[in-house]
Enzyme design. Structure first.
Site, PDB file in Angstrom:
ATOM      1  N   LYS A   1      -6.537   4.185   8.480  1.00  0.00           N
ATOM      2  CA  LYS A   1      -5.482   5.117   8.013  1.00  0.00           C
ATOM      3  C   LYS A   1      -5.879   6.712   8.017  1.00  0.00           C
ATOM      4  O   LYS A   1      -5.107   7.392   8.397  1.00  0.00           O
ATOM      5  CB  LYS A   1      -4.980   4.657   6.691  1.00  0.00           C
ATOM      6  CG  LYS A   1      -4.555   3.348   6.543  1.00  0.00           C
ATOM      7  CD  LYS A   1      -4.174   3.065   5.199  1.00  0.00           C
ATOM      8  CE  LYS A   1      -3.271   1.660   4.968  1.00  0.00           C
ATOM      9  NZ  LYS A   1      -3.154   1.278   3.729  1.00  0.00           N
TER      10      LYS A   1
ATOM     11  N   SER B   1       0.950  -1.226  -0.056  1.00  0.00           N
ATOM     12  CA  SER B   1      -0.160  -0.060  -0.025  1.00  0.00           C
ATOM     13  C   SER B   1       0.808   1.439  -0.010  1.00  0.00           C
ATOM     14  O   SER B   1       0.304   2.425  -0.191  1.00  0.00           O
ATOM     15  CB  SER B   1      -0.853  -0.056   1.215  1.00  0.00           C
ATOM     16  OG  SER B   1      -0.428   0.275   2.368  1.00  0.00           O
TER      17      SER B   1
END
Ligand code: ADP
Length: 679
Positions: free
Chosen positions: A622, A579
């Site tokens: 996140k 990611s």
């Protein structure tokens, strides 16, 4: 023979009277301990051995301790379940804010078990004597059980092939197909089926043998109606607490402080069960779970049996905390050990090394917790149903603080008669300036600290003014200067440095990615202990930029004369996974094009060689981590747009969340429209 000599060698002419007394009491205690037949038999054997052993020897003490464990273990002691779904819902809501998905799943889990427990039990009676068969049918039907009969073993097997039974009463001797075959077939089809053996000439030995093979109990002819009823009652109560209430093992997964342990406690409270917790984080090897053999000096049972002994029932809610940590730090094979404990097929005969006798764990409601489940072995994951617990937003934290944590801390700090009120700004100040976490542990600690200091003030001022209001100024007074600052407040936009969002076991986190260039020969240097997948992401990002140099205004020959170095400094952030691809590409592009990357931008996204931006996991965690760190522009893959719904609208209201599907779009935001070039 001198008396010392006799002592050493365990020889004695006559057992001293005190120990004889002691052993008589032990014999009585064994008789009252309601042990399964095979355990009782082992206990009497050990007792007989002790009767011949000198009480002054270590062997005698070891044997006595062992018997003490056998006597005290709750072989047949269980608490009655409260199978009231409304009550369970009330308890869950009373203790926990939000967590709707998790609470719903727990209530479904309980509903299924309550229905199973209430179902009219199906019984098969197999006996070649018509009188016995019909008498049993009569007694059982009167007690509202659903009864089917079989006139011999063959017929019993046929019934078994077509129907599922909760209980089977079977004769031992029935021509060609005997009770043992019926028992085997029943257990093979469904281990939850309980078999009661009927025997015309039952000796304890043959009954014990059948029980070893899995029979629940035996009835020897002639038996009374009361004996039948009592045995059926025992089966039913074991089924209520065991098989019927079993199901997938729930695994609460999420960052620390998000309510996993306390929700497991609430399940116990809702069911009126005892609660037991063992943290697997400190458990180093299998012996800690399963005990040491008695031949070791100072041997003891393992944690599982010890906790069962401590709680005094064989059907608690048992929390195996931090199961992911056991898998990391365990000597030997933790998966096999855990599967044996958690797997309903294996845990009815869980054998602790010290006890050397099977203890049935199938009545226990196991719940596990983990911070991250990615590292769990597939065999273990297979047995568990993962219920995700997410980080809380500041607003959710403030609501939980006002409705749950503050009232709890007021009580714990003796302030019930003069409870202070915390206004919203002060709660938010504590959350934003004195904690930085996904969960609520730090917040609870800080609120407790304020309450303690208020308690002291109340005492020293002698006033017990009601409704003392805690303002943001009081927060500074009690907790000192702010501890956490925005991570971007002090920094400037920098060339070659971008901010990535990561998913860690503590929730989300941010980390900087640095790229630099120097003269060289097209080498790519990667530092910061990056994992394999992250290294590949870095290579893919670089290859993509090289292949599309013209599009990004980069000189084609440049790469041949330079080395590129990428570094990820933060130690606490996991250095693997795909990611970070987009964040790395932005750091590189910033460096290669000499355009500073904006310090308030945080990125996540996987980048393919062809420049596609793929979705990533953990979007909620996140984004909340970026917001906690003070970043206000968040770049996520367009394909993750649906995951933005995991966040309440108020959590997004101060953020500029941009969904991108190309490197170009991400560059326009991170490096600025057209990006001012710094020479
Ligand atoms: P975990 O096991 O996930 O680390 P805990 O269950 O120990 O977290 O929770 C930490 C504290 O936060 C506990 O005092 C708990 O009561 C409180 N808490 C966590 N989540 C909630 C919630 N949703 N509602 C109310 N209190 C909560």
């Amino acid at each position: 023979m001198g008396s010392r000599f006799k002592k050493w060698f365990g020889v004695h002419e006559q057992p001293p009277p005190p120990s004889a007394d002691e052993l008589v009491k032990v014999r009585q205690a064994i008789g009252h301990a309601e042990m399964p037949v095979n355990v009782e038999q082992a206990a009497y054997q050990e007792l007989e051995r002790l009767e011949l052993t000198n009480p002054d020897t270590a062997e005698y003490t070891i044997g006595l301790n062992y018997l003490d464990y056998l006597i005290k273990l709750p072989w047949s002691v269980r608490s009655e379940d409260n199978l009231d779904l409304k009550h369970a819902e009330q308890i869950l809501n009373q203790n926990h804010f939000g967590l709707k998905g998790v609470k719903d799943r727990i209530l479904e889990f309980l509903a299924v078990r309550i229905l199973k427990a209430r179902r009219k039990p199906h019984v098969l009676v197999a006996d070649d004597e018509e009188i016995t068969r019909e008498n049993l049918r009569h007694i059982l039907e009167k007690d509202d059980l659903d009864v089917v009969t079989a006139a011999d073993g063959q017929e019993a097997l046929e019934q078994l092939a077509h129907n599922d039974f909760d209980i089977i009463l079977t004769d031992m001797k029935m021509g060609a197909v005997d009770g043992e075959r019926v028992l085997e077939a029943a257990k093979h089809k469904n281990p939850d089926t309980q078999v009661i053996v009927i025997s015309g000439y039952a000796t304890v030995d043959s009954a014990v043998d059948m029980m070893r093979k899995g029979a629940f109990h035996y009835l020897s002819k002639p038996f009374t109606i009361d004996q039948v009823r009592q045995t059926i009652r025992q089966v039913m109560s074991s089924k209520l607490s065991g098989a019927a209430l079993r199901g997938p093992i729930l695994c609460f997964a999420g960052p620390p402080g998000t309510g996993k342990t306390s929700l497991a406690q609430a399940i116990a409270q809702a069911l009126h069960r005892k609660f037991v917790r063992v943290s697997l984080a400190g458990v180093k090897d299998e012996a800690e779970m399963r005990g040491h053999r008695r031949t070791y000096a100072g041997a003891m049972p393992g944690r599982i049996i010890q906790e069962i002994l401590r709680c005094g029932v064989n059907n608690p809610v048992f929390l195996l905390d931090e199961i992911d940590k056991a898998v990391q730090g365990f000597k030997g094979d933790p998966t096999a050990a855990l599967l044996e404990i958690l797997d309903p097929e294996q845990n009815r005969t869980f054998t602790d090394h010290y006890l050397e006798l099977p203890f049935d764990l199938s009545g226990i409601l196991f719940v596990t917790t983990a911070n991250l489940v990615d590292t769990l072995p597939p065999a273990l994951l297979d047995r568990m149903e993962i219920l995700p617990f997410a980080s809380y937003t500041d607003i959710e934290k403030a609501d939980i603080a006002r409705n749950y944590i503050i009232p709890k801390q007021i009580k714990e700090n003796g302030l019930e008669d003069c409870p202070p009120t915390f206004n919203r700004e002060s709660v938010l100040k504590i959350i934003r300036e004195h904690t930085r976490e996904a969960g609520l542990r730090g917040l609870e600690r800080q609120i407790s600290k304020v309450c303690r200091k208020v308690a002291r003030d109340v005492l020293s001022s002698g006033s017990s003014e009601n409704g003392f209001e805690i303002t943001p100024d009081h927060v500074t007074h009690y907790l000192g200067p702010r501890r956490y600052f925005s991570e971007t407040a002090e920094t400037e936009d920098r060339i070659g440095v971008t901010t990535g969002m990561f998913w860690t076991e503590n929730g989300g986190a941010i980390a900087f990615i640095e790229a630099t260039i120097m003269s060289g020969r097209s080498n790519l240097i990667l530092t910061g202990s990056l994992g394999e997948v992250m290294q590949e992401s870095a290579q893919a990002a670089l290859s993509y930029l090289r292949a599309n140099a013209a599009m990004f205004d980069l000189e084609e020959g440049f790469f041949n004369e330079h080395d590129i170095h990428i570094h990820v400094p933060a130690a606490a952030v996991p250095k693997d996974g795909p990611s970070a691809g987009l964040t790395i590409a932005m750091a590189l592009l910033s460096r290669l094009s000499n355009r500073p990357a904006k310090r308030n931008v945080a990125l996540t996204g996987e980048l393919t060689l062809s420049g596609r931006i793929l979705p990533v996991a953990g979007i909620r965690e996140k984004i909340l981590a970026a917001a906690r760190a003070g970043l206000d522009t968040i770049i996520v893959p367009t394909l993750n747009r649906v995951h933005l719904e995991e966040l309440p609208p108020e959590a997004l209201s101060d953020l500029n969340v941009c969904c991108v599907s190309s490197v170009d779009e991400a560059a326009a935001i991170t490096l600025g429209e057209g990006g001012e070039k710094v020479d």
